[in-house]
Scaffold this motif. Structure first.
Motif, PDB file in Angstrom:
ATOM      1  N   ASP A 104      -4.148   5.132   2.795  1.00  9.58           N
ATOM      2  CA  ASP A 104      -3.766   3.384   3.382  1.00  9.58           C
ATOM      3  C   ASP A 104      -3.504   3.121   2.290  1.00  9.58           C
ATOM      4  O   ASP A 104      -4.610   2.849   1.188  1.00  9.58           O
ATOM      5  CB  ASP A 104      -6.053   3.648   3.716  1.00  9.58           C
ATOM      6  CG  ASP A 104      -5.259   2.125   4.001  1.00  9.58           C
ATOM      7  OD1 ASP A 104      -4.863   0.931   3.848  1.00  9.58           O
ATOM      8  OD2 ASP A 104      -6.963   1.294   4.309  1.00  9.58           O
ATOM      9  N   PRO A 105      -2.839   1.904   2.382  1.00 10.79           N
ATOM     10  CA  PRO A 105      -2.336   1.176   1.428  1.00 10.79           C
ATOM     11  C   PRO A 105      -2.903  -0.113   0.179  1.00 10.79           C
ATOM     12  O   PRO A 105      -3.050  -0.052  -0.405  1.00 10.79           O
ATOM     13  CB  PRO A 105      -1.029   0.286   1.663  1.00 10.79           C
ATOM     14  CG  PRO A 105      -1.355   0.639   3.198  1.00 10.79           C
ATOM     15  CD  PRO A 105      -2.231   2.695   3.327  1.00 10.79           C
ATOM     16  N   THR A 106      -3.771  -0.211   1.420  1.00 14.71           N
ATOM     17  CA  THR A 106      -5.117  -1.380   0.836  1.00 14.71           C
ATOM     18  C   THR A 106      -5.577  -1.003  -0.531  1.00 14.71           C
ATOM     19  O   THR A 106      -6.440  -1.752  -0.946  1.00 14.71           O
ATOM     20  CB  THR A 106      -5.659  -1.934   1.893  1.00 14.71           C
ATOM     21  OG1 THR A 106      -6.675  -0.733   3.175  1.00 14.71           O
ATOM     22  CG2 THR A 106      -4.972  -2.732   3.138  1.00 14.71           C
ATOM     23  N   TYR A 109      -4.616   0.382  -2.840  1.00 14.29           N
ATOM     24  CA  TYR A 109      -4.408   0.214  -4.270  1.00 14.29           C
ATOM     25  C   TYR A 109      -3.979  -1.300  -4.093  1.00 14.29           C
ATOM     26  O   TYR A 109      -3.462  -1.896  -5.161  1.00 14.29           O
ATOM     27  CB  TYR A 109      -3.056   0.669  -4.334  1.00 14.29           C
ATOM     28  CG  TYR A 109      -3.319   2.240  -4.092  1.00 14.29           C
ATOM     29  CD1 TYR A 109      -3.568   3.240  -5.532  1.00 14.29           C
ATOM     30  CD2 TYR A 109      -3.173   3.328  -3.282  1.00 14.29           C
ATOM     31  CE1 TYR A 109      -4.196   4.810  -5.187  1.00 14.29           C
ATOM     32  CE2 TYR A 109      -2.782   4.270  -2.652  1.00 14.29           C
ATOM     33  CZ  TYR A 109      -3.486   5.046  -3.850  1.00 14.29           C
ATOM     34  OH  TYR A 109      -4.128   6.010  -3.970  1.00 14.29           O
TER      35      TYR A 109
END
Length: 273
Positions: free
Chosen positions: A269-271, A273
């Motif tokens: 999940d990119p969120t 980072y």
């Protein structure tokens, strides 16, 4: 050993059987996924044996239903394709320690009872165990029993230009302390990481079973390319899928099963980072 999920037991006399060995990189099992999915094979039963570990999960093959319908997958299932007179076994579980010999014995009895004309085992071998002549060139090899050679002769070498697995003087199937009980056909067969393939080959030589072993040298990792490579060789012989047919864009005519979308887990999940 075999339990049908239909009203009556199937008649497979004169059909071909293909099954995987649980081996390094799971290449044989991945190749079976490709065959079963591409041919839309019908599940007709399963193998139940004390040597097989238990497994129950969601449908691993149906690309239309995927994880939504809740069709069950169990450890070792049997599929058929009537038009091609083909039976495939998919094994998704390991053997109970010390029980593999009993499975091979009962598997051979089932093969004899069904009357299959030939048996093909798809497997892999550890690439770091190769000898000098195997370090370059094609990573594919094959083995055939004397009974199989009576059916096809040396057509694998002449027609397909395949390479027979090289024998080794210091290793043989089973790693027995005495070579006196090893047949000439099975002596020197060494398939490290190849699961039951080497021992089953030896037993098929002894019991006059027409068996071919198809294998690729590989290492653990993303083994989808190895599976595609292996199934292409199988296709050269059995003509299972048309090379120019519409299939998976990356795999040529071969269709990926739904479960492969989760082969390496979901994306991060990119969120985070």
């Amino acid at each position: 050993m075999f339990h049908s999920i239909g009203d009556k037991s199937p008649n497979w006399n004169g059909w071909k059987l293909v099954l995987p060995a649980v081996s390094i990189g799971n290449v044989g099992q991945l190749a079976m996924d490709l065959v079963i999915t591409t041919l839309s094979m019908k599940k007709v039963g399963y193998l139940h044996h004390e040597s097989l570990q238990a497994l129950c999960g969601n449908d691993a093959l149906n690309s239309n239903s995927g994880i939504t319908e809740g069709n069950l997958t169990i450890g070792t299932e049997v599929f058929e394709q009537a038009d091609k007179r083909l039976v495939c076994v998919q094994q998704r579980v390991l053997f109970v320690k010390g029980k593999q010999a009993a499975f091979r014995r009962d598997l051979l009895e089932w093969i004899k009872t069904c009357g299959f004309t030939s048996v093909t085992v798809l497997t892999s071998s550890a690439s770091h165990e190769r000898i000098d002549c195997q370090l370059t060139g094609n990573p594919f090899r094959y083995l055939t029993t004397p009974s199989f050679d009576k059916l096809l002769g040396d057509s694998f070498e002449k027609t397909f230009d395949w390479t027979r697995l090289e024998r080794r003087k210091d290793n043989w199937s089973g790693n027995h302390g005495n070579q006196s009980d090893i047949t000439d056909e099975a002596s020197g067969v060494f398939i490290p990481g190849g699961g039951l393939a080497a021992k089953l080959f030896r037993e098929c030589c002894e019991r006059d079973v027409a068996l071919a072993v198809l294998l690729v040298f590989c290492s653990e990792g993303d083994n989808i390319p190895d599976a595609l490579n292996l199934v292409q060789y199988l296709n050269q012989w059995l003509k299972l899928a048309e090379e120019n047919s519409a299939g998976n864009a990356k795999g040529g005519p071969w269709k990926y099963p739904a479960s492969w979308s989760l082969l390496f887990g979901r994306e991060v999940d990119p969120t985070l980072y």
